[in-house]
Enzyme design. Structure first.
Site, short mmCIF file in Angstrom:
data_model
loop_
_atom_site.label_atom_id
_atom_site.label_comp_id
_atom_site.label_asym_id
_atom_site.label_seq_id
_atom_site.Cartn_x
_atom_site.Cartn_y
_atom_site.Cartn_z
N VAL A 311 0.83 -1.20 0.00
CA VAL A 311 0.00 0.00 0.00
C VAL A 311 0.87 1.25 0.00
O VAL A 311 1.79 1.38 0.82
CB VAL A 311 -0.92 0.04 1.25
CG1 VAL A 311 -1.90 1.19 1.15
CG2 VAL A 311 -1.67 -1.27 1.39
N ASP A 312 0.60 2.15 -0.93
CA ASP A 312 1.25 3.45 -0.91
C ASP A 312 0.71 4.25 0.27
O ASP A 312 -0.46 4.10 0.64
CB ASP A 312 0.97 4.19 -2.23
CG ASP A 312 1.63 5.55 -2.28
OD1 ASP A 312 2.82 5.63 -1.95
OD2 ASP A 312 0.94 6.52 -2.64
N LYS A 313 1.55 5.08 0.89
CA LYS A 313 1.11 5.81 2.10
C LYS A 313 0.29 7.04 1.76
O LYS A 313 -0.89 7.11 2.09
CB LYS A 313 2.33 6.23 2.94
CG LYS A 313 1.93 7.04 4.19
CD LYS A 313 3.13 7.50 4.98
CE LYS A 313 3.86 8.66 4.30
NZ LYS A 313 3.05 9.92 4.30
#
Length: 646
Positions: A311-313
């Site tokens: 997951v990208d932040k």
């Protein structure tokens, strides 16, 4: 005549006429008339129901395809030849009615697509020469001003020019809670006004609207085959000729033509052939209703095997909207307003995303808008230097001060470290050769981020990894707040790609969640690429394997859970189909299995398979609970905030 022709071409005409002829044959058989009359009616029933079957089989043969229709056609013609008129009529009638029911129920599983088409607006009210004019929605030109009144459908994608209102965006994002709209907000075609009055500048019309793209993508996805369906197609290509050969051998060895014809009927793999497509159509349709766009059966099936999610932040686990959190004054002769003013003056010429919250805070606090600096120079990885009002202003990290030989005599570095440890991005501000203070910005962790991670684990995902270009300190705070299993910080786009590839080398089936554009390399490398908040983004809709149209993070575990349910349904359907054929074969071997009974059981298995798949169209209790949560994240009291200059 036209009405009669239309009725005859309708779905139920053939079964009804064939059934009426069979009923008439039974009535005539009990009347004092010659017996051949009843046989003629029974043959007529077989001809009415069997003609479409024979026609379809002939077309398939011309295309070098040996299908189910050929088995039924041969069995029916053979039954007529040997005088088994009732068997011929019963087999063709049951097959016709089964085909009709199959078609009707398949159309029902495509109801999500039909509903999307139904919400497409027909008309629009536009402003022309100061007057309101009603025109077809498809004829609205890009840039035109469109009026959206209470209760009306939005006819175009666009941007609100004036007015306020609430729109039901369920057709696009799957969210049932109306969304407030005001000047500058985006709106989508097919959404419905629940109150207010909006003036909208059209940016997407006709086939360019998000709704049109979704309809096109769902249509393609429901027709795309899953891997299992492709295998079943290959299997059927060999299975059907094998049944023909088996029936021929059985007939020659036993001398029993009826046995051979019965084998043809019970060997029909109809339930097996329909078991996968109907499940895929139902699963993708359910997902579309929930605002999850799945590109095709292959991706739906693969999603059921996901074991790791990367997951990208920024913009995914966090809102992606950083704001100013701290202004620490270190110069005795200055106050908060002066430190913020110098920081804003330096950032006025910067294009970096973290410049915006500083400028916005300065305006919010009533400070005079800073003039544009005479000169701005970004220093990669360190910050920026600017010249404004004849003075040099630096804003960045300790490395920036060291580059310009500015001594940290007031402990700014220690303060910046403390702020970073709290999950904030700190920037030291220096004017000429003196440090005057530290400003910090932070992004908000979404309220549903931790719940999403929890539900991913509950759905069978063993590892959730956060990938970010932010600093390790900030990343660790976000990771702790959300409960992810691993944190990888300070990553460039190519590093994220390598991180996904490393997970794959460890044996994980990886889904990568990003914005569909900036994380393109990692999204392409992952087994499943998931675009977050893809509504209005043509790139995301076209390139992602799965597009979450809204901003609700909980849609991700929902999509994985639905994929797992769909694959379970596929396996159940295959088992039902194979068990049915096995039981029918046993019935033939033990005796007493007629062609008509075999076809009845066969059609019943087809309907059971379809009914089982249609259960996917129901929203599960778990998903219904998720849908009640707010789709637009709000920070709860005490929730941590964090961001980074990545």
């Amino acid at each position: 005549m036209t009405k009669l022709h239309a009725w005859w071409n309708g779905r139920w005409a053939v079964p009804l006429v064939s059934g009426a002829l069979i009923l008439a044959s039974f009535v005539v058989g009990r009347a004092p008339v010659p017996r051949p009359m009843g046989d003629v009616l029974m043959v007529a029933a077989a001809v009415v129901a069997g003609t479409p079957i024979v026609t379809t089989a002939a077309r398939a043969l011309r295309a070098r395809v040996v299908g189910i229709d050929l088995l039924v056609a041969i069995a029916a013609i053979g039954a007529v030849v040997i005088g088994q008129y009732w068997e011929a009529a019963a087999v063709t009638f049951l097959f016709a009615i089964g085909h009709t029911l199959e078609s009707a129920t398949l159309n029902k599983t495509r109801s999500a697509l039909a509903e999307l088409v139904a919400v497409a607006p027909d008309v629009a009210v536009v402003m022309r020469d100061g007057a309101q004019v009603e025109v077809p929605a498809a004829s609205v030109a890009t840039g035109a001003t469109v009026l959206v009144k209470n209760g009306a459908k939005v006819p175009v994608d666009g941007e609100v020019l004036a007015g306020t209102g609430a729109l039901d965006e369920a057709s696009i994002t799957g969210e049932s809670i109306p969304v407030e709209k005001s000047t500058g907000d985006r709106v989508f075609a097919g959404t419905v006004s629940q109150g207010g009055f909006l003036q909208v500048r059209a940016t997407g019309v006709g086939a360019e609207t998000t709704l049109a793209q979704i309809i096109h993508r769902v249509e393609d996805a429901q027709d795309a085959k899953a891997r299992t369906a492709q295998f079943i197609d290959r299997f059927s290509a060999w299975y059907t000729p094998a049944i023909l050969l088996l029936a021929l051998v059985a007939g020659l060895v036993s001398g029993d033509v009826v046995l051979a014809l019965t084998l043809l009927v019970i060997g029909c793999p109809g339930a097996l052939v329909i078991s996968i497509p109907v499940s895929v159509v139902a699963g993708i349709g359910r997902a579309a209703k929930d605002g999850v766009l799945i590109k095709g059966g292959e991706f739906l099936e693969r999603s059921a095997t996901i074991t790791a999610v990367a997951v990208d932040k920024t913009g995914t686990l966090t809102t992606g909207r950083p704001h100013l959190t701290d202004v620490v004054v270190l110069a005795p002769a200055m106050d908060r307003a002066e430190v913020l003013s110098w920081a804003a003056a330096a950032e006025a010429g910067s294009e970096h995303p973290l410049a915006r919250p500083i400028l916005a805070a300065a305006i919010t606090e009533g400070l005079r808008p800073p003039p544009l600096p005479e000169d701005t120079e970004p220093v990669p990885g360190k910050g920026i230097t600017a010249t404004t009002a004849g003075r040099r202003v630096l804003i960045g990290n300790l490395a920036l001060l060291e580059q310009y030989d500015i001594a940290d005599t007031v402990g700014a570095a220690a303060i910046a470290d403390d702020l970073a440890a709290a999950g904030r991005t700190a920037m030291i501000v220096a004017v000429d050769d003196a440090v005057i203070g530290v400003v910090a910005v932070a992004d908000e962790v979404r309220d549903d981020a931790a719940e999403m991670v929890h539900r991913l684990h509950a759905s069978g995902v063993t590892t959730v990894v956060m990938l970010t270009g932010d600093s390790p300190l900030v990343a660790q705070v976000v990771g702790k707040a959300t409960g992810v299993d691993q944190v990888a910080a300070g990553l460039l786009p190519e590093d994220k790609l390598e991180a996904v590839a490393d997970l794959q080398r460890q044996g994980y089936v990886v889904a990568m969640v990003g914005d569909g554009v900036n994380d393109a390399p990692a999204l392409a490398t992952a087994d499943i690429g998931v675009a977050m908040g893809a509504a209005g983004s043509a790139v995301a809709v076209e390139t992602a394997d799965i597009a979450l149209m809204g901003d609700n993070l909980l849609r991700l575990p929902e999509a994985i859970g639905l994929a797992r349910r769909t694959v379970r349904t596929m396996r159940q359907n295959i088992s039902i189909a194979l068990l049915t054929v096995a039981l029918l074969l046993v019935g033939v071997l033990l005796g007493g299995m007629t062609m008509s009974i075999g076809m009845l059981v066969h059609e019943a298995s087809v309907l059971i398979v379809i009914a089982n798949a249609m259960r996917l169209m129901r929203r599960s209790r778990h998903l219904s609970t998720a849908a009640l949560l707010p789709s637009r994240p709000r920070r709860a009291a005490g929730a941590p905030t964090m961001a980074g200059r990545s």
